[in-house]
Design an enzyme around this catalytic site. Structure first.
Site, PDB file in Angstrom:
ATOM      1  N   CYS A   1     -11.272   3.112  -0.795  1.00 51.84           N
ATOM      2  CA  CYS A   1      -9.998   3.596  -0.261  1.00 51.84           C
ATOM      3  C   CYS A   1      -9.678   2.775   0.982  1.00 51.84           C
ATOM      4  O   CYS A   1     -10.590   2.409   1.739  1.00 51.84           O
ATOM      5  CB  CYS A   1     -10.128   5.082   0.107  1.00 51.84           C
ATOM      6  SG  CYS A   1      -8.670   5.764   0.924  1.00 51.84           S
TER       7      CYS A   1
ATOM      8  N   GLU B   1      -6.575   9.324   9.662  1.00 48.87           N
ATOM      9  CA  GLU B   1      -5.233   9.229  10.273  1.00 48.87           C
ATOM     10  C   GLU B   1      -5.173  10.042  11.564  1.00 48.87           C
ATOM     11  O   GLU B   1      -4.422   9.705  12.480  1.00 48.87           O
ATOM     12  CB  GLU B   1      -4.164   9.656   9.256  1.00 48.87           C
ATOM     13  CG  GLU B   1      -4.163   8.688   8.081  1.00 48.87           C
ATOM     14  CD  GLU B   1      -2.831   8.523   7.383  1.00 48.87           C
ATOM     15  OE1 GLU B   1      -1.885   9.250   7.705  1.00 48.87           O
ATOM     16  OE2 GLU B   1      -2.765   7.643   6.496  1.00 48.87           O
TER      17      GLU B   1
ATOM     18  N   ASP C   1       0.865  -1.181   0.000  1.00 44.66           N
ATOM     19  CA  ASP C   1       0.000   0.000   0.000  1.00 44.66           C
ATOM     20  C   ASP C   1       0.897   1.224   0.000  1.00 44.66           C
ATOM     21  O   ASP C   1       2.100   1.132   0.272  1.00 44.66           O
ATOM     22  CB  ASP C   1      -0.901  -0.015   1.253  1.00 44.66           C
ATOM     23  CG  ASP C   1      -1.781   1.228   1.337  1.00 44.66           C
ATOM     24  OD1 ASP C   1      -2.400   1.582   0.316  1.00 44.66           O
ATOM     25  OD2 ASP C   1      -1.833   1.860   2.404  1.00 44.66           O
ATOM     26  N   SER C   2       0.280   2.384  -0.243  1.00 46.50           N
ATOM     27  CA  SER C   2       1.028   3.636  -0.196  1.00 46.50           C
ATOM     28  C   SER C   2       1.483   3.962   1.234  1.00 46.50           C
ATOM     29  O   SER C   2       2.388   4.768   1.418  1.00 46.50           O
ATOM     30  CB  SER C   2       0.143   4.771  -0.702  1.00 46.50           C
ATOM     31  OG  SER C   2      -1.069   4.797   0.030  1.00 46.50           O
TER      32      SER C   2
ATOM     33  N   CYS D   1      -3.726  -0.829  -2.041  1.00 44.57           N
ATOM     34  CA  CYS D   1      -3.999   0.591  -2.279  1.00 44.57           C
ATOM     35  C   CYS D   1      -4.978   0.737  -3.450  1.00 44.57           C
ATOM     36  O   CYS D   1      -4.709   0.264  -4.560  1.00 44.57           O
ATOM     37  CB  CYS D   1      -2.683   1.289  -2.609  1.00 44.57           C
ATOM     38  SG  CYS D   1      -2.881   3.041  -2.942  1.00 44.57           S
TER      39      CYS D   1
ATOM     40  N   HIS E   1      -8.629   3.545   3.755  1.00 42.27           N
ATOM     41  CA  HIS E   1      -8.950   4.159   5.046  1.00 42.27           C
ATOM     42  C   HIS E   1     -10.435   4.117   5.412  1.00 42.27           C
ATOM     43  O   HIS E   1     -10.789   4.259   6.573  1.00 42.27           O
ATOM     44  CB  HIS E   1      -8.504   5.626   5.034  1.00 42.27           C
ATOM     45  CG  HIS E   1      -7.021   5.820   5.064  1.00 42.27           C
ATOM     46  ND1 HIS E   1      -6.167   5.209   4.168  1.00 42.27           N
ATOM     47  CD2 HIS E   1      -6.242   6.558   5.893  1.00 42.27           C
ATOM     48  CE1 HIS E   1      -4.924   5.575   4.441  1.00 42.27           C
ATOM     49  NE2 HIS E   1      -4.944   6.390   5.480  1.00 42.27           N
TER      50      HIS E   1
HETATM   51  N1  DGL Z   1      -4.042   3.909   0.150  1.00 42.82           N
HETATM   52  C1  DGL Z   1      -4.672   4.968  -0.589  1.00 42.82           C
HETATM   53  C2  DGL Z   1      -5.893   4.398  -1.326  1.00 42.82           C
HETATM   54  O1  DGL Z   1      -6.452   3.393  -0.963  1.00 42.82           O
HETATM   55  C3  DGL Z   1      -5.069   6.125   0.317  1.00 42.82           C
HETATM   56  C4  DGL Z   1      -3.895   6.944   0.813  1.00 42.82           C
HETATM   57  C5  DGL Z   1      -3.125   7.620  -0.306  1.00 42.82           C
HETATM   58  O2  DGL Z   1      -3.628   8.589  -0.906  1.00 42.82           O
HETATM   59  O3  DGL Z   1      -2.028   7.169  -0.595  1.00 42.82           O
HETATM   60  O4  DGL Z   1      -6.305   4.969  -2.311  1.00 42.82           O
END
Ligand code: DGL
Length: 269
Positions: free
Chosen positions: A184, A152, A10-11, A73, A186
């Protein structure tokens, strides 16, 4: 080389929601996780940059030895899946298709909403995947860039978060959606607040859970399920250990992240 593990990247830390879902559904599987915490967020970056980062993230996990690659991600899944499939010598699972499939089963009136980062929504990937199902007649997409920082910050049930959710979802509700894809990493943490804001009658699709289901199906189909006696083991790698890392990561994983190793991936730019 240990090729027993599932690689998940993931990012940043958000993909731990996918680790959690995979651990829950497939307790015997071992997971190796990479979070690109030095270069997060991906959601506001260009597709070219996200594809480059995604290939570097995948390369790190492939070099460690994995049997399947999960792109946790949503932003990376929405733009880099074809490049990753070309690059990897193991099956690649993104989060878009499993989420779209679940939504197509849940919707009764065919009107599906999707929320995600700017990059995910701009890519049109969810819209395309959803429209491929005959049961989906209309897709209403809404970029929701304020939600990642709110999650977050831990403001999961905060009044401000409720207001932001109301603002983002009211156009979707006006369009008559009966299903909403949480596009997403999150957003699964906002499920309770979203349910309260949306009221009854709108089903929420947690793409982390749908993706874990897809991972299980592929491993079973390919005869690659773990034959371990006991539970699997997780290992965690990140490209930076930012402030409040443990606190934030714990929120996503649902428990403390035991040992995290910092590594350098790509050019760190
Ligand atoms: N992990 C990213 C997503 O699911 C969210 C956080 C980011 O913008 O890197 O799109």
């Amino acid at each position: 080389m240990n090729r027993e593990r599932i690689g998940i990247f993931d990012s940043g830390v958000g993909g731990l929601t996918v680790v959690r879902a995979v651990n829950r559904l497939l307790p015997r599987e071992s997971v190796i996780y990479f979070g690109d915490t030095a270069r997060v967020p991906y959601g506001s970056k260009s597709p070219e940059t996200v594809i480059r980062f995604a290939l570097e993230d995948a390369e790190f996990l492939l070099e460690k030895g994995i049997k399947l690659l999960v792109v946790a991600c949503n932003t990376a899944s929405s733009v880099s899946l074809p490049a990753l499939e070309d690059f990897a010598d193991v099956p690649v699972v993104g989060v878009i298709e499993p989420g779209a499939k679940t939504a197509s089963v849940l919707t009764a009136n065919g009107v599906v909403g999707v929320i995600g980062t700017l990059g995910t929504i701009a890519s049109g990937a969810y819209q395309k995947a959803l429209k491929a199902y005959p049961g989906v007649t209309r897709v209403v997409a809404q970029p929701s860039p304020l939600l990642v920082p709110l999650v977050e910050e831990g403001w999961l049930e905060h009044r401000i978060t409720e207001l932001v959710l109301e603002e983002y979802t009211s156009p979707l509700v006006s369009e008559g959606i009966d299903t909403l894809v949480l596009g997403c990493t999150h957003y699964p943490l906002l499920k309770d607040t979203l349910s309260a804001v949306l009221g009854e009658g709108i089903a929420l699709v947690d793409s982390a859970e749908s993706t874990a289901g897809e991972v299980a199906r592929i491993l079973e189909r390919e005869g690659m399920l773990s034959s371990r006696e006991g539970g699997g083991e997780n290992s965690f790698y990140v490209s930076d250990i930012p402030l409040k890392f443990q606190e934030i990561a714990q929120r996503f994983l649902g428990r403390a992240v035991p040992l995290v190793t910092q590594v350098e991936v790509g050019e760190q730019s």
